[in-house]
Design a protein around this motif. Structure first.
Motif, PDB file in Angstrom:
ATOM      1  N   ILE A  46       0.850  -1.188   0.000  1.00 39.38           N
ATOM      2  CA  ILE A  46       0.000   0.000   0.000  1.00 39.38           C
ATOM      3  C   ILE A  46       0.888   1.241   0.000  1.00 39.38           C
ATOM      4  N   GLY A  47       0.683   2.076  -1.016  1.00 38.63           N
ATOM      5  CA  GLY A  47       1.505   3.269  -1.197  1.00 38.63           C
ATOM      6  C   GLY A  47       2.676   3.065  -2.136  1.00 38.63           C
ATOM      7  N   LEU A  48       2.857   1.845  -2.623  1.00 42.77           N
ATOM      8  CA  LEU A  48       3.972   1.527  -3.514  1.00 42.77           C
ATOM      9  C   LEU A  48       3.706   2.096  -4.909  1.00 42.77           C
ATOM     10  N   ASN A  49       4.657   2.863  -5.424  1.00 40.69           N
ATOM     11  CA  ASN A  49       4.538   3.391  -6.783  1.00 40.69           C
ATOM     12  C   ASN A  49       4.686   2.262  -7.785  1.00 40.69           C
ATOM     13  N   ILE A  50       3.923   2.357  -8.869  1.00 43.52           N
ATOM     14  CA  ILE A  50       3.974   1.378  -9.945  1.00 43.52           C
ATOM     15  C   ILE A  50       4.595   2.069 -11.149  1.00 43.52           C
ATOM     16  N   THR A  51       5.541   1.397 -11.782  1.00 39.59           N
ATOM     17  CA  THR A  51       6.171   1.955 -12.973  1.00 39.59           C
ATOM     18  C   THR A  51       5.843   1.099 -14.187  1.00 39.59           C
ATOM     19  N   ASP A  52       6.049   1.693 -15.369  1.00 41.02           N
ATOM     20  CA  ASP A  52       5.939   0.918 -16.597  1.00 41.02           C
ATOM     21  C   ASP A  52       7.320   0.361 -16.930  1.00 41.02           C
ATOM     22  N   ALA A  53       7.455  -0.289 -18.055  1.00 40.92           N
ATOM     23  CA  ALA A  53       8.729  -0.921 -18.427  1.00 40.92           C
ATOM     24  C   ALA A  53       9.847   0.097 -18.626  1.00 40.92           C
ATOM     25  N   VAL A  58       3.436   5.286 -13.155  1.00 49.00           N
ATOM     26  CA  VAL A  58       2.110   5.317 -13.785  1.00 49.00           C
ATOM     27  C   VAL A  58       0.972   5.228 -12.775  1.00 49.00           C
ATOM     28  N   GLY A  59       1.265   4.900 -11.538  1.00 50.98           N
ATOM     29  CA  GLY A  59       0.212   4.783 -10.538  1.00 50.98           C
ATOM     30  C   GLY A  59       0.775   4.399  -9.188  1.00 50.98           C
ATOM     31  N   GLU A  60      -0.144   4.142  -8.273  1.00 50.02           N
ATOM     32  CA  GLU A  60       0.229   3.774  -6.904  1.00 50.02           C
ATOM     33  C   GLU A  60      -0.791   2.778  -6.368  1.00 50.02           C
ATOM     34  N   ILE A  61      -0.304   1.755  -5.687  1.00 46.05           N
ATOM     35  CA  ILE A  61      -1.209   0.789  -5.049  1.00 46.05           C
ATOM     36  C   ILE A  61      -1.833   1.468  -3.838  1.00 46.05           C
ATOM     37  N   LYS A  62      -3.153   1.572  -3.843  1.00 51.74           N
ATOM     38  CA  LYS A  62      -3.873   2.229  -2.755  1.00 51.74           C
ATOM     39  C   LYS A  62      -4.552   1.241  -1.817  1.00 51.74           C
TER      40      LYS A  62
END
Length: 132
Positions: A46-53, A58-62
């Motif tokens: 929770i709160g971890l940033n998500i990246t693309d390749a 591109v987002g964050e796990i909420k």
């Protein structure tokens, strides 16, 4: 597949049986579990940033979606600024590659989608029984 199993084990250890609205909790002795060293705990997600390749954020796990004691999805926030204008989408755990970077001592999450693709995905809304 391995990350799904690990995340499921971690989540299952953190969740108890779901109860109906007016149902009393069971009075059984707890079953204790050991946590494998390569497991992922929810606070790491929770709160971890998500990246693309290309390592663009591109987002964050909420949030985590748990159904019948199983991790079935991540709620990902896309866009917005300081909590305003965020777009939430629900994605399958198999859509996000999780890994621990031992050199940087942090968790990483990578998805095979752009920010625009996530923004155009069906929106998840925190309403009804999911209202915050």
């Amino acid at each position: 597949m391995r990350r799904l199993v690990l995340a499921t084990l971690a989540v299952a250890a953190l969740t108890g049986p779901a109860l109906a609205a007016n149902e009393a909790p069971p009075t059984v002795a707890p079953k204790f579990e050991s946590v494998p060293q390569d497991a992922v705990l929810s606070y790491n997600l929770i709160g971890l940033n998500i990246t693309d390749a290309q390592t663009n954020t591109v987002g964050e796990i909420k949030d985590l979606v748990i159904d019948h004691d199983k991790l079935t999805g991540y709620i990902v926030s896309v866009g917005g600024f300081l909590g305003m204008g965020e777009h939430y989408v629900a994605v399958s755990p198999a859509s996000i590659a999780l890994g621990y970077d031992a050199n940087a001592k942090k968790w990483k999450a990578i998805i095979g989608a752009s920010k625009d693709q996530l923004k155009s995905a069906p929106e998840f809304k925190y309403d009804g029984k999911f209202k915050r």
